[in-house]
Design an enzyme around this catalytic site. Structure first.
Site, PDB file in Angstrom:
ATOM      1  N   GLY A  11     -71.640 -89.283  51.787  1.00  0.00           N
ATOM      2  CA  GLY A  11     -72.802 -89.024  50.762  1.00  0.00           C
ATOM      3  C   GLY A  11     -73.720 -89.852  50.366  1.00  0.00           C
ATOM      4  CB  ILE A  13     -74.257 -94.299  46.517  1.00  0.00           C
ATOM      5  CG1 ILE A  13     -75.318 -93.620  45.370  1.00  0.00           C
ATOM      6  CG2 ILE A  13     -74.359 -95.387  46.308  1.00  0.00           C
ATOM      7  CD1 ILE A  13     -74.924 -93.669  43.887  1.00  0.00           C
ATOM      8  CG  PHE A  91     -69.127 -94.137  47.210  1.00  0.00           C
ATOM      9  CD1 PHE A  91     -68.672 -95.070  48.600  1.00  0.00           C
ATOM     10  CD2 PHE A  91     -69.631 -94.543  46.215  1.00  0.00           C
ATOM     11  CE1 PHE A  91     -69.364 -96.403  48.644  1.00  0.00           C
ATOM     12  CE2 PHE A  91     -70.442 -95.780  46.838  1.00  0.00           C
ATOM     13  CZ  PHE A  91     -69.740 -96.398  47.370  1.00  0.00           C
ATOM     14  CE  LYS A  95     -75.302 -86.699  43.206  1.00  0.00           C
ATOM     15  NZ  LYS A  95     -76.063 -87.520  43.971  1.00  0.00           N
ATOM     16  CB  SER A 135     -71.938 -92.595  35.921  1.00  0.00           C
ATOM     17  OG  SER A 135     -73.444 -91.725  35.557  1.00  0.00           O
ATOM     18  CB  ALA A 136     -75.978 -95.128  32.454  1.00  0.00           C
ATOM     19  CE1 TYR A 160     -72.104 -87.940  35.926  1.00  0.00           C
ATOM     20  CE2 TYR A 160     -70.085 -87.677  37.541  1.00  0.00           C
ATOM     21  CZ  TYR A 160     -71.236 -88.413  36.991  1.00  0.00           C
ATOM     22  OH  TYR A 160     -71.761 -89.129  38.257  1.00  0.00           O
ATOM     23  CE  LYS A 164     -68.427 -89.987  38.822  1.00  0.00           C
ATOM     24  NZ  LYS A 164     -67.736 -90.512  39.828  1.00  0.00           N
ATOM     25  CG  PHE A 190     -78.928 -97.840  34.832  1.00  0.00           C
ATOM     26  CD1 PHE A 190     -76.820 -98.370  34.675  1.00  0.00           C
ATOM     27  CD2 PHE A 190     -78.703 -97.339  33.237  1.00  0.00           C
ATOM     28  CE1 PHE A 190     -76.425 -99.154  33.375  1.00  0.00           C
ATOM     29  CE2 PHE A 190     -78.452 -97.909  32.187  1.00  0.00           C
ATOM     30  CZ  PHE A 190     -76.663 -98.913  32.096  1.00  0.00           C
ATOM     31  CG  ASN A 210     -78.612 -81.120  39.487  1.00  0.00           C
ATOM     32  OD1 ASN A 210     -78.982 -79.280  39.404  1.00  0.00           O
ATOM     33  ND2 ASN A 210     -77.582 -80.606  40.837  1.00  0.00           N
ATOM     34  NE  ARG A 305     -82.282 -83.033  32.008  1.00  0.00           N
ATOM     35  CZ  ARG A 305     -82.258 -84.083  32.741  1.00  0.00           C
ATOM     36  NH1 ARG A 305     -82.598 -84.044  34.549  1.00  0.00           N
ATOM     37  NH2 ARG A 305     -82.754 -85.496  33.217  1.00  0.00           N
TER      38      ARG A 305
HETATM   39  P1  NAD Z   1     -72.400 -87.399  46.645  1.00  0.00           P
HETATM   40  O1  NAD Z   1     -72.525 -85.879  46.336  1.00  0.00           O
HETATM   41  O2  NAD Z   1     -73.740 -87.358  47.611  1.00  0.00           O
HETATM   42  O3  NAD Z   1     -71.428 -88.120  47.164  1.00  0.00           O
HETATM   43  C1  NAD Z   1     -70.480 -87.782  46.578  1.00  0.00           C
HETATM   44  C2  NAD Z   1     -69.238 -87.992  48.218  1.00  0.00           C
HETATM   45  O4  NAD Z   1     -67.967 -87.132  47.873  1.00  0.00           O
HETATM   46  C3  NAD Z   1     -70.248 -86.298  48.984  1.00  0.00           C
HETATM   47  O5  NAD Z   1     -69.932 -86.842  50.330  1.00  0.00           O
HETATM   48  C4  NAD Z   1     -68.994 -85.152  49.067  1.00  0.00           C
HETATM   49  O6  NAD Z   1     -68.936 -84.589  49.666  1.00  0.00           O
HETATM   50  C5  NAD Z   1     -67.571 -85.840  48.384  1.00  0.00           C
HETATM   51  N1  NAD Z   1     -66.670 -85.998  47.736  1.00  0.00           N
HETATM   52  C6  NAD Z   1     -66.676 -84.723  46.493  1.00  0.00           C
HETATM   53  N2  NAD Z   1     -65.182 -84.473  46.352  1.00  0.00           N
HETATM   54  C7  NAD Z   1     -64.525 -85.140  47.289  1.00  0.00           C
HETATM   55  C8  NAD Z   1     -63.024 -84.460  47.855  1.00  0.00           C
HETATM   56  N3  NAD Z   1     -62.490 -83.617  46.461  1.00  0.00           N
HETATM   57  N4  NAD Z   1     -63.201 -85.272  48.206  1.00  0.00           N
HETATM   58  C9  NAD Z   1     -63.536 -85.935  49.615  1.00  0.00           C
HETATM   59  N5  NAD Z   1     -64.921 -86.153  48.857  1.00  0.00           N
HETATM   60  C10 NAD Z   1     -65.174 -85.277  48.367  1.00  0.00           C
HETATM   61  O7  NAD Z   1     -73.060 -88.398  45.311  1.00  0.00           O
HETATM   62  P2  NAD Z   1     -73.485 -89.608  45.667  1.00  0.00           P
HETATM   63  O8  NAD Z   1     -75.036 -89.953  44.500  1.00  0.00           O
HETATM   64  O9  NAD Z   1     -73.720 -91.042  46.683  1.00  0.00           O
HETATM   65  O10 NAD Z   1     -72.652 -90.546  43.733  1.00  0.00           O
HETATM   66  C11 NAD Z   1     -71.051 -91.047  44.732  1.00  0.00           C
HETATM   67  C12 NAD Z   1     -70.605 -91.052  42.858  1.00  0.00           C
HETATM   68  O11 NAD Z   1     -70.590 -91.867  42.451  1.00  0.00           O
HETATM   69  C13 NAD Z   1     -70.082 -89.988  42.870  1.00  0.00           C
HETATM   70  O12 NAD Z   1     -69.110 -90.565  42.469  1.00  0.00           O
HETATM   71  C14 NAD Z   1     -70.862 -90.256  41.500  1.00  0.00           C
HETATM   72  O13 NAD Z   1     -70.396 -89.210  40.684  1.00  0.00           O
HETATM   73  C15 NAD Z   1     -71.322 -91.339  41.476  1.00  0.00           C
HETATM   74  N6  NAD Z   1     -72.748 -91.558  40.727  1.00  0.00           N
HETATM   75  C16 NAD Z   1     -74.184 -91.263  41.292  1.00  0.00           C
HETATM   76  C17 NAD Z   1     -75.250 -91.557  39.985  1.00  0.00           C
HETATM   77  C18 NAD Z   1     -76.384 -90.767  40.783  1.00  0.00           C
HETATM   78  O14 NAD Z   1     -77.259 -90.345  40.106  1.00  0.00           O
HETATM   79  N7  NAD Z   1     -76.360 -90.645  42.486  1.00  0.00           N
HETATM   80  C19 NAD Z   1     -75.073 -92.263  39.037  1.00  0.00           C
HETATM   81  C20 NAD Z   1     -74.090 -92.569  39.186  1.00  0.00           C
HETATM   82  C21 NAD Z   1     -72.929 -92.240  39.854  1.00  0.00           C
HETATM   83  C1  WQD Z   2     -84.100 -89.005  35.250  1.00  0.00           C
HETATM   84  C2  WQD Z   2     -85.638 -88.500  34.515  1.00  0.00           C
HETATM   85  C3  WQD Z   2     -85.327 -86.658  32.633  1.00  0.00           C
HETATM   86  C4  WQD Z   2     -86.231 -84.074  36.358  1.00  0.00           C
HETATM   87  C5  WQD Z   2     -78.501 -88.342  35.632  1.00  0.00           C
HETATM   88  C6  WQD Z   2     -77.400 -87.726  35.240  1.00  0.00           C
HETATM   89  C7  WQD Z   2     -76.390 -88.714  35.826  1.00  0.00           C
HETATM   90  C8  WQD Z   2     -76.656 -90.271  36.949  1.00  0.00           C
HETATM   91  C9  WQD Z   2     -77.686 -89.843  36.549  1.00  0.00           C
HETATM   92  C10 WQD Z   2     -74.932 -89.023  37.820  1.00  0.00           C
HETATM   93  C11 WQD Z   2     -85.344 -87.945  32.510  1.00  0.00           C
HETATM   94  C12 WQD Z   2     -86.936 -86.324  33.982  1.00  0.00           C
HETATM   95  C13 WQD Z   2     -86.336 -85.035  35.830  1.00  0.00           C
HETATM   96  C14 WQD Z   2     -87.048 -83.144  36.446  1.00  0.00           C
HETATM   97  C15 WQD Z   2     -87.995 -84.869  34.685  1.00  0.00           C
HETATM   98  N1  WQD Z   2     -75.995 -89.167  38.033  1.00  0.00           N
HETATM   99  N2  WQD Z   2     -86.808 -85.330  34.527  1.00  0.00           N
HETATM  100  N3  WQD Z   2     -88.081 -83.928  35.969  1.00  0.00           N
HETATM  101  O1  WQD Z   2     -80.836 -87.176  33.806  1.00  0.00           O
HETATM  102  O2  WQD Z   2     -81.314 -89.952  33.980  1.00  0.00           O
HETATM  103  O3  WQD Z   2     -79.416 -89.300  34.629  1.00  0.00           O
HETATM  104  O4  WQD Z   2     -78.562 -88.683  37.180  1.00  0.00           O
HETATM  105  O5  WQD Z   2     -74.190 -90.243  36.943  1.00  0.00           O
HETATM  106  O6  WQD Z   2     -74.684 -88.483  35.426  1.00  0.00           O
HETATM  107  O7  WQD Z   2     -77.131 -87.669  34.047  1.00  0.00           O
HETATM  108  O8  WQD Z   2     -81.760 -88.536  35.063  1.00  0.00           O
HETATM  109  O9  WQD Z   2     -82.881 -87.549  37.098  1.00  0.00           O
HETATM  110  O10 WQD Z   2     -82.191 -86.197  35.984  1.00  0.00           O
HETATM  111  O11 WQD Z   2     -83.611 -87.139  34.869  1.00  0.00           O
HETATM  112  O12 WQD Z   2     -88.873 -85.167  33.757  1.00  0.00           O
HETATM  113  O13 WQD Z   2     -87.131 -82.007  37.211  1.00  0.00           O
HETATM  114  O14 WQD Z   2     -86.730 -87.854  34.749  1.00  0.00           O
HETATM  115  O15 WQD Z   2     -85.928 -85.817  31.477  1.00  0.00           O
HETATM  116  O16 WQD Z   2     -86.361 -88.809  31.850  1.00  0.00           O
HETATM  117  P1  WQD Z   2     -80.741 -88.660  34.345  1.00  0.00           P
HETATM  118  P2  WQD Z   2     -83.145 -87.649  36.033  1.00  0.00           P
END
Ligand code: NAD
Ligand code: WQD
Length: 351
Positions: A11, A13, A91, A95, A135-136, A160, A164, A190, A210, A305
């Site tokens: 994925g 991260i 990871f 999400k 996640s924050a 979601y 977490k 964050f 998203n 939103r």
């Molecule tokens: P991502 O979707 O790119 O990575 C998640 C990976 O997990 C993907 O490759 C997906 O195929 C794999 N996966 C999902 N369900 C699975 C399962 N049941 N078995 C095996 N593999 C599975 O997302 P990311 O942005 O890299 O996030 C990685 C982690 O960090 C996630 O747990 C997410 O909740 C968390 N996180 C992400 C963010 C963000 O903004 N991207 C913020 C906070 C926390």
């Molecule tokens: C960032 C800012 C929106 C989209 C999300 C998840 C959180 C974590 C990180 C997994 C906000 C604004 C957004 C758009 C906009 N993921 N925005 N137009 O909501 O802070 O956090 O991602 O753990 O769980 O909730 O991130 O990128 O959606 O929004 O104006 O089309 O951008 O209002 O201020 P968010 P985001």
């Protein structure tokens, strides 16, 4: 050479963290169901580090963390090969906040049952060091513009975030009541954005993004006519939403720092914020992205939103003091690197 088991390592991260782990000399076993990623990300990771696919250093297994038998075979093979896992970075999970509201049980199953299956197999094979992707989003949505510490109020506002927080509670329980010693770090990210500077790996969301940053880069590609700005009436310095954007490579560094911190200890359970401590508004993100990449970025202000908040910024002093970790890449570099990935890979890994 230590071996690390990485779930969800294909994925966004995970792939960036795998790259760093390989550069630091670790061997990796990566399990990913590819439900939201492509195996190409790991092929490119190997290409960046070794200029070829190096099956000696990184082994990829396509599977689901809910598959107990598969996990058992992975851990058993590690024992047979005398390459027991020194630790796990977890990871794997779903999400998307909006999707979790529509399909909560899908998230409870994938995130919570998946984590329980993983932890049971880890315990059985005496592997009790884990870095978990939290996640924050678990924090209580506050209207005051205070930076969040690890002791800030917790109150997830969507399924979601609930998953977490429940996984954090399972880890806390394990640490407190298990007769064995566990070493646990739950990292509360964050807003990770950007990409590795090579432009070969990056965020590869399926469907309509998203999050704001992949949406911005796809407006840059003209896949969308304009970005919707969700509200300009927030109680922030310019009225648009303020977030703590962190370069995904700095986030990856935080994972390696957390894991190597745990390796030095006998037992530990800790929650750590990973952010820059710097709040950036949507308007500032847009103007920075346009300036450094010299491209137009049309946008329209629309209504807020559902479930959104105005301000979410980390107090990251614990990560800095405990892990000796400091984010080093600024917003301009996040925007340059993120656009470099997107413009070179307009269809992500589907090219
Ligand atoms: P991502 O979707 O790119 O990575 C998640 C990976 O997990 C993907 O490759 C997906 O195929 C794999 N996966 C999902 N369900 C699975 C399962 N049941 N078995 C095996 N593999 C599975 O997302 P990311 O942005 O890299 O996030 C990685 C982690 O960090 C996630 O747990 C997410 O909740 C968390 N996180 C992400 C963010 C963000 O903004 N991207 C913020 C906070 C926390
Ligand atoms: C960032 C800012 C929106 C989209 C999300 C998840 C959180 C974590 C990180 C997994 C906000 C604004 C957004 C758009 C906009 N993921 N925005 N137009 O909501 O802070 O956090 O991602 O753990 O769980 O909730 O991130 O990128 O959606 O929004 O104006 O089309 O951008 O209002 O201020 P968010 P985001």
């Amino acid at each position: 050479m230590s071996t690390i088991f990485v779930t969800g390592g294909a994925g966004f991260i995970g792939s960036h963290t795998c790259l760093l782990l390989l550069q630091k000399g670790y061997k990796l076993v990566v399990l990913d169901s590819l439900i939201n990623s492509s195996k190409i990300s790991l092929e490119r990771v190997s290409e960046i580090v070794f200029q070829k696919y190096n099956s000696e250093r990184i082994k990829f297994i396509n599977g689901d963390i809910r598959n107990n038998d598969l996990l058992e075979s992975i851990f058993n093979d590690a024992v047979l090969n005398r390459e027991e896992f020194e630790g796990v970075i977890h990871f794997a999970g779903l999400k998307a906040v909006g999707e979790s509201v529509s399909y909560p049980l899908k998230y409870w199953d994938a995130n919570v049952n998946g984590s329980i299956t993983l932890l049971k197999v880890m315990d059985k094979y005496n592997c009790r060091t884990i870095v978990f992707s939290s996640s924050a989003t678990i924090y209580k949505k506050t209207e005051n513009n205070l930076k969040l510490t690890e002791n800030s109020k917790i109150k997830p506002s969507n399924p979601y975030g609930e998953t977490k927080y429940v996984i954090e509670k399972i880890l806390n329980n394990l640490f407190r009541f298990s007769s064995s010693k566990w070493k646990i770090a739950s990292l509360r990210y964050f807003n990770p954005i950007g990409a590795h500077k090579s432009g070969l790996i990056g965020e590869n969301p399926s469907g309509i993004p998203n999050n704001i940053f992949p949406f911005i880069t796809q407006v840059g590609l003209k896949k969308f006519d304009y970005l919707k700005v969700f509200g300009n009436d927030w109680d922030t310095y310019d009225g648009s939403g303020v977030r703590d954007y962190i370069h995904v490579m700095d986030l990856a560094e935080g994972h390696v720092a957390a894991m190597e911190y745990l390796f030095k200890l006998d037992e530990k359970n800790i929650n750590i914020n990973l952010g820059t401590g710097i709040g950036t508004s949507v308007f500032d993100l847009i103007s920075t992205f346009k300036k450094v990449n010299k491209i137009e970025l049309p946008f329209k202000v629309v209504g807020r939103r559902d479930g959104d908040i105005g301000y979410l910024v980390a107090n990251n002093s614990l990560a800095k003091s405990l892990l000796n970790w400091e984010p080093s890449l600024n917003l301009e570099e996040m925007c340059i690197d993120g656009w470099n990935w997107q413009k070179n890979n307009p269809n992500g890994f589907q090219n």
